[in-house]
Structure formats: C-alpha cells, structure tokens
Write a protein that holds these residues in place. Structure first.
Motif, PDB file in Angstrom:
ATOM      1  N   SER A  42       0.842  -1.198   0.000  1.00 11.08           N
ATOM      2  CA  SER A  42       0.000   0.000   0.000  1.00 11.08           C
ATOM      3  C   SER A  42       0.876   1.246   0.000  1.00 11.08           C
ATOM      4  O   SER A  42       2.024   1.213   0.457  1.00 11.08           O
ATOM      5  CB  SER A  42      -0.901   0.028   1.238  1.00 11.08           C
ATOM      6  N   LEU A  43       0.334   2.303  -0.529  1.00 14.93           N
ATOM      7  CA  LEU A  43       0.995   3.604  -0.507  1.00 14.93           C
ATOM      8  C   LEU A  43      -0.056   4.669  -0.232  1.00 14.93           C
ATOM      9  O   LEU A  43      -1.227   4.506  -0.604  1.00 14.93           O
ATOM     10  CB  LEU A  43       1.654   3.920  -1.851  1.00 14.93           C
ATOM     11  N   ARG A  44       0.387   5.765   0.352  1.00 12.63           N
ATOM     12  CA  ARG A  44      -0.463   6.940   0.461  1.00 12.63           C
ATOM     13  C   ARG A  44       0.253   8.109  -0.186  1.00 12.63           C
ATOM     14  O   ARG A  44       1.322   8.530   0.270  1.00 12.63           O
ATOM     15  CB  ARG A  44      -0.809   7.292   1.906  1.00 12.63           C
ATOM     16  N   LEU A  45      -0.342   8.595  -1.248  1.00 16.30           N
ATOM     17  CA  LEU A  45       0.184   9.765  -1.931  1.00 16.30           C
ATOM     18  C   LEU A  45      -0.430  11.016  -1.310  1.00 16.30           C
ATOM     19  O   LEU A  45      -1.600  11.024  -0.925  1.00 16.30           O
ATOM     20  CB  LEU A  45      -0.138   9.712  -3.419  1.00 16.30           C
ATOM     21  N   SER A  46       0.380  12.061  -1.253  1.00 14.19           N
ATOM     22  CA  SER A  46      -0.087  13.338  -0.735  1.00 14.19           C
ATOM     23  C   SER A  46       0.131  14.420  -1.771  1.00 14.19           C
ATOM     24  O   SER A  46       1.062  14.334  -2.581  1.00 14.19           O
ATOM     25  CB  SER A  46       0.663  13.713   0.542  1.00 14.19           C
ATOM     26  N   CYS A  47      -0.707  15.419  -1.735  1.00 19.70           N
ATOM     27  CA  CYS A  47      -0.569  16.568  -2.622  1.00 19.70           C
ATOM     28  C   CYS A  47      -0.844  17.817  -1.785  1.00 19.70           C
ATOM     29  O   CYS A  47      -1.976  18.021  -1.335  1.00 19.70           O
ATOM     30  CB  CYS A  47      -1.532  16.469  -3.784  1.00 19.70           C
ATOM     31  N   VAL A  86      -4.553  16.963  -0.268  1.00 18.61           N
ATOM     32  CA  VAL A  86      -5.407  15.869  -0.736  1.00 18.61           C
ATOM     33  C   VAL A  86      -4.562  14.604  -0.745  1.00 18.61           C
ATOM     34  O   VAL A  86      -3.360  14.651  -1.020  1.00 18.61           O
ATOM     35  CB  VAL A  86      -6.006  16.177  -2.123  1.00 18.61           C
ATOM     36  N   TYR A  87      -5.198  13.493  -0.432  1.00 21.64           N
ATOM     37  CA  TYR A  87      -4.498  12.221  -0.315  1.00 21.64           C
ATOM     38  C   TYR A  87      -5.087  11.191  -1.270  1.00 21.64           C
ATOM     39  O   TYR A  87      -6.257  11.265  -1.641  1.00 21.64           O
ATOM     40  CB  TYR A  87      -4.607  11.678   1.112  1.00 21.64           C
ATOM     41  N   LEU A  88      -4.252  10.228  -1.621  1.00 19.17           N
ATOM     42  CA  LEU A  88      -4.729   9.074  -2.375  1.00 19.17           C
ATOM     43  C   LEU A  88      -4.140   7.831  -1.717  1.00 19.17           C
ATOM     44  O   LEU A  88      -2.931   7.603  -1.790  1.00 19.17           O
ATOM     45  CB  LEU A  88      -4.314   9.145  -3.843  1.00 19.17           C
ATOM     46  N   GLN A  89      -4.990   7.092  -1.063  1.00 22.45           N
ATOM     47  CA  GLN A  89      -4.585   5.833  -0.454  1.00 22.45           C
ATOM     48  C   GLN A  89      -4.743   4.725  -1.482  1.00 22.45           C
ATOM     49  O   GLN A  89      -5.830   4.576  -2.055  1.00 22.45           O
ATOM     50  CB  GLN A  89      -5.436   5.529   0.782  1.00 22.45           C
ATOM     51  N   ILE A  90      -3.686   3.992  -1.720  1.00 18.94           N
ATOM     52  CA  ILE A  90      -3.712   2.922  -2.717  1.00 18.94           C
ATOM     53  C   ILE A  90      -3.374   1.610  -2.021  1.00 18.94           C
ATOM     54  O   ILE A  90      -2.282   1.460  -1.454  1.00 18.94           O
ATOM     55  CB  ILE A  90      -2.701   3.175  -3.852  1.00 18.94           C
ATOM     56  N   ASN A  91      -4.290   0.694  -2.067  1.00 22.44           N
ATOM     57  CA  ASN A  91      -4.089  -0.618  -1.445  1.00 22.44           C
ATOM     58  C   ASN A  91      -3.946  -1.702  -2.511  1.00 22.44           C
ATOM     59  O   ASN A  91      -4.359  -1.528  -3.653  1.00 22.44           O
ATOM     60  CB  ASN A  91      -5.260  -0.951  -0.526  1.00 22.44           C
ATOM     61  N   SER A  92      -3.353  -2.821  -2.101  1.00 18.18           N
ATOM     62  CA  SER A  92      -3.196  -3.970  -2.999  1.00 18.18           C
ATOM     63  C   SER A  92      -2.611  -3.546  -4.345  1.00 18.18           C
ATOM     64  O   SER A  92      -3.171  -3.855  -5.405  1.00 18.18           O
ATOM     65  CB  SER A  92      -4.545  -4.671  -3.199  1.00 18.18           C
ATOM     66  N   LEU A  93      -1.500  -2.859  -4.282  1.00 23.28           N
ATOM     67  CA  LEU A  93      -0.874  -2.366  -5.510  1.00 23.28           C
ATOM     68  C   LEU A  93      -0.499  -3.517  -6.433  1.00 23.28           C
ATOM     69  O   LEU A  93      -0.043  -4.574  -5.984  1.00 23.28           O
ATOM     70  CB  LEU A  93       0.367  -1.551  -5.163  1.00 23.28           C
ATOM     71  N   GLN A  94      -0.706  -3.285  -7.714  1.00 26.75           N
ATOM     72  CA  GLN A  94      -0.413  -4.259  -8.759  1.00 26.75           C
ATOM     73  C   GLN A  94       0.564  -3.652  -9.762  1.00 26.75           C
ATOM     74  O   GLN A  94       0.634  -2.429  -9.892  1.00 26.75           O
ATOM     75  CB  GLN A  94      -1.692  -4.683  -9.457  1.00 26.75           C
ATOM     76  N   PRO A  95       1.309  -4.469 -10.461  1.00 30.23           N
ATOM     77  CA  PRO A  95       2.250  -3.921 -11.454  1.00 30.23           C
ATOM     78  C   PRO A  95       1.589  -2.970 -12.447  1.00 30.23           C
ATOM     79  O   PRO A  95       2.230  -1.996 -12.883  1.00 30.23           O
ATOM     80  CB  PRO A  95       2.787  -5.174 -12.144  1.00 30.23           C
TER      81      PRO A  95
END
Length: 122
Positions: A17-22, A79-88
């Motif tokens: 998982s990643l959390r992107l921030s802006c 603003v955030y973007l939480q990304i789970n179960s990242l795939q290629p």
C-alpha cells in the motif's frame, strides 16, 4: 495561482500500500475540486479519482474502485490518495490536479503538480 506538490511515491512490491499526498499553496484550497490522474509509460494520462469541493464526495475510475481512496484535509491544504493492494499495472506517474469552481469533477483541470512516480514490482 495554485502550486501543487505531490509526494509519497516509490518502488514497492505487489500487494503493498501507498499513500500519496498533494500539498497545495494558497488560501482557497477548499473551493477547488481536487483530482488524481496517472500516466503509465507509453500511455495517455488517465483519470483516477476526484473529490468535490462542495460536498467532499469522492469519484473513482472503475478500474480503481475498491482499492483507491481519495480524501482531503482543507485545514492542511492537502489531498491524499490511499492505494491498497498495488499491482504492477498501477505503475505510473501520479499527478495531482486542481479544478477551480464549478460543480463537476470532469472536464479540464486548471493546475497540475509535477507528478510522483509509483513503481510496483511483481
């Protein structure tokens, strides 16, 4: 004028998982619809998610529903973007964008960040 600075990208393994921030400059952040877009190598930039300024309702591309979550903190101009179960296939440069006024999340956005790279290894 609004300046947007993304952070949080990186090289991760599939399933992570990643959390992107802006982070946005200016004092009118709460009046902007905020969006996330991504551009994979050799492909066009695609809409990923947006969050409305008037209701904070989230909107997602069908391809990311259930794995991505967009949120905003108006007190922090972020603003955030939480990304789970990242795939290629999520590998791309992720861009933050701001849309001034209006009551739609579609159409052109007025300001863009420089992007943050997300690379997912299998």
């Amino acid at each position: 004028q609004v300046q947007l600075v993304e952070s949080g990208g990186g090289l991760v393994q599939a399933g992570s998982s990643l959390r992107l921030s802006c982070a946005a400059s200016g004092r009118t952040f709460s009046t902007y619809t905020m969006g996330w877009f991504r551009q994979a190598p050799g492909k066009e930039r695609d809409f990923v998610a947006a969050i409305a300024w008037w209701s904070s309702s989230p909107y997602y591309a069908d391809s990311v529903k259930g794995r991505f979550t967009i949120s905003r903190d108006n007190a922090k101009n972020t603003v955030y973007l939480q990304i789970n179960s990242l795939q290629p296939e999520d590998t791309a440069v992720y861009y933050c964008a701001a849309k001034r006024g209006g009551h739609t999340v579609t159409g052109s956005y007025d300001y863009w960040g420089q992007g943050t790279q997300v690379t997912v290894s299998s």
